[in-house]
Design a protein around this motif. Structure first.
Motif, PDB file in Angstrom:
ATOM      1  N   PRO A 192       0.798  -1.228   0.000  1.00 48.58           N
ATOM      2  CA  PRO A 192       0.000   0.000   0.000  1.00 48.58           C
ATOM      3  C   PRO A 192       0.828   1.273   0.000  1.00 48.58           C
ATOM      4  O   PRO A 192       0.381   2.299  -0.525  1.00 48.58           O
ATOM      5  N   LEU A 195       1.683   1.809  -3.577  1.00 46.60           N
ATOM      6  CA  LEU A 195       0.463   2.143  -4.316  1.00 46.60           C
ATOM      7  C   LEU A 195       0.120   3.620  -4.132  1.00 46.60           C
ATOM      8  O   LEU A 195      -0.228   4.311  -5.098  1.00 46.60           O
ATOM      9  N   ARG A 196       0.241   4.100  -2.927  1.00 48.30           N
ATOM     10  CA  ARG A 196      -0.078   5.512  -2.669  1.00 48.30           C
ATOM     11  C   ARG A 196       0.920   6.438  -3.365  1.00 48.30           C
ATOM     12  O   ARG A 196       0.547   7.501  -3.871  1.00 48.30           O
ATOM     13  N   PHE A 206      -4.056  -0.605 -11.014  1.00 50.36           N
ATOM     14  CA  PHE A 206      -3.036  -1.380 -10.309  1.00 50.36           C
ATOM     15  C   PHE A 206      -3.358  -2.868 -10.338  1.00 50.36           C
ATOM     16  O   PHE A 206      -4.466  -3.275  -9.995  1.00 50.36           O
ATOM     17  N   ILE A 208      -2.075  -6.071  -8.467  1.00 51.77           N
ATOM     18  CA  ILE A 208      -1.260  -6.315  -7.273  1.00 51.77           C
ATOM     19  C   ILE A 208      -0.274  -7.461  -7.446  1.00 51.77           C
ATOM     20  O   ILE A 208       0.716  -7.538  -6.724  1.00 51.77           O
ATOM     21  N   ALA A 245      -5.040  -3.095  -0.651  1.00 53.11           N
ATOM     22  CA  ALA A 245      -5.201  -2.170  -1.782  1.00 53.11           C
ATOM     23  C   ALA A 245      -6.631  -1.711  -1.972  1.00 53.11           C
ATOM     24  O   ALA A 245      -6.874  -0.571  -2.400  1.00 53.11           O
ATOM     25  N   SER A 246      -7.605  -2.564  -1.668  1.00 55.72           N
ATOM     26  CA  SER A 246      -8.991  -2.254  -2.023  1.00 55.72           C
ATOM     27  C   SER A 246      -9.535  -0.987  -1.371  1.00 55.72           C
ATOM     28  O   SER A 246     -10.366  -0.308  -1.992  1.00 55.72           O
ATOM     29  N   THR A 249      -8.277   2.075  -3.860  1.00 58.42           N
ATOM     30  CA  THR A 249      -8.574   2.246  -5.280  1.00 58.42           C
ATOM     31  C   THR A 249      -9.771   1.408  -5.696  1.00 58.42           C
ATOM     32  O   THR A 249      -9.992   0.329  -5.151  1.00 58.42           O
ATOM     33  N   LEU A 252      -8.772  -1.844  -9.371  1.00 51.85           N
ATOM     34  CA  LEU A 252      -7.877  -2.869  -8.846  1.00 51.85           C
ATOM     35  C   LEU A 252      -7.975  -4.145  -9.664  1.00 51.85           C
ATOM     36  O   LEU A 252      -9.070  -4.608 -10.001  1.00 51.85           O
ATOM     37  N   THR A 339      -2.163   1.704   4.940  1.00 51.43           N
ATOM     38  CA  THR A 339      -3.085   2.168   3.917  1.00 51.43           C
ATOM     39  C   THR A 339      -3.437   3.634   4.110  1.00 51.43           C
ATOM     40  O   THR A 339      -3.929   4.289   3.190  1.00 51.43           O
TER      41      THR A 339
END
Length: 341
Positions: A192, A195-196, A206, A208, A245-246, A249, A252, A339
């Motif tokens: 995460p 991802l950010r 993204f 994963i 991640a969910s 975003t 996904l 996150t």
């Protein structure tokens, strides 16, 4: 055969050597609450989707595998034919080899020739010059571009890269192409924090690519005279990566160790818009031929529609209650602070 093409064919052989159809992974730690009264019907239309402006028969797709050698040319041609017949999106393997060996274009383009109207996704590494990435997208008539992140593969690779200052270069690639860009991890999980950072840099799609399927650290260690086998388990499990991640975003993609239609459904329940499948389909193709893979994908589509009905789902997106085994729940509790939610 060039060293790059030879490596491509070694990867194909090694992915099959390490393939284990009975392997457990983090999907087994995710459990779904099934309604005894689902009030549903089995309907192939329930799993239809659209992505990047193209209609698809299912929310799972054939994820990046190969390209850049004669064997991979045959594989991509067969995958293109099957994707066209079954209405699936198809992502090609890394085409970065084309920056050095332009004559390998045909090993990728055969997929587009076989599926002229389908959703085709090209793939490059972060060090690909932006102009070359744009040319690859144009030459393949790709609808989107994956930029793959594979540090855990490069480190033990005997001829691997040692420059991982990537973000600015990825932004340059994104600015150079005219199609949507997907950032894809390669079997070690997208965390995460990264991802950010990617979101702040303007990326929005993204994949994963979690641990639990093909392990490229293990593959490269098997090729190395000085293996770093202690890195084989450095990945973030797929289900855990999806859970992290969910919340960040709604664009996904879940991939990494998807073995059956129930894993696809679990990926959707964990927040995925689409679920990618690679080595399981490759194993079927290499062992049962194109007809065998075509039959399997048709069966997956039928079974996924049945699973939708079993759990009372009539369309996408999937909103399905789930619960987690203690080990996965504990890992998630420890990591969810990253996150920022």
């Amino acid at each position: 055969m060039s060293q790059r093409s030879k490596r491509k064919e070694e990867h194909l052989a090694l992915t099959q050597m390490f393939f284990n159809a009975q392997k457990t992974n983090s999907f087994d730690q995710v459990h779904l609450l099934r309604p005894a009264l689902p009030e549903s019907r089995v309907d192939a239309g329930s799993i239809k989707s659209s992505w990047f402006g193209k209609e698809l028969a299912a929310p799972f797709f054939i994820n990046a595998m190969t390209g850049g050698s004669e064997k991979s040319r045959q594989i991509n041609q067969q995958l293109g034919q099957i994707a066209a017949k079954r209405g699936l999106a198809l992502a090609l393997g890394s085409a970065s080899i084309l920056t050095k060996e332009a004559d390998q274009l045909e090993s990728f383009y055969v997929a587009r020739e076989a599926d002229p109207d389908g959703l085709l996704i090209a793939n490059v590494n972060p060090l690909t010059p932006p102009a070359d990435a744009a040319r690859i997208v144009s030459d393949l008539k790709a609808d989107a571009l994956q930029i793959h992140l594979n540090v855990a593969q490069e480190i033990p690779m005997p001829e691997g890269d040692r420059d991982f200052v990537w973000l600015d270069r990825m932004q340059e690639i994104s600015e150079a192409v005219s199609v949507p860009v997907i950032v894809k991890e390669v079997g070690s999980g997208l965390d995460p924090v990264s991802l950010r950072k990617l979101q702040a840099a303007g990326f929005s799609w993204f994949d994963i690519g979690g641990a639990g399927g093909t392990n490229f650290a293990q593959i490269e260690n098997s090729r190395s005279p000085y293996p770093m086998n202690y890195l084989n388990d450095c990945g973030l499990p797929t289900a855990l990566a999806a859970l992290l991640a969910s919340p960040l975003t709604d664009r996904l993609i879940v991939s990494g160790g998807v073995r059956n239609p129930l894993d696809v459904f679990k990926g959707l329940a964990l927040g995925a818009s689409y679920v990618g499948v690679a080595n399981h389909f490759l194993h079927t193709l290499l062992n049962e031929g194109a007809a065998g893979l075509d039959e399997e994908i048709a069966r997956w589509q039928e079974e996924l529609a049945a699973i939708f009905a079993l759990y009372g789902q009539s369309c996408l997106p999937v909103k399905q209650p789930y619960y987690l085994d203690f080990e996965l729940m504990n890992q998630f509790d420890q990591l969810k602070k990253f996150t920022g939610k």
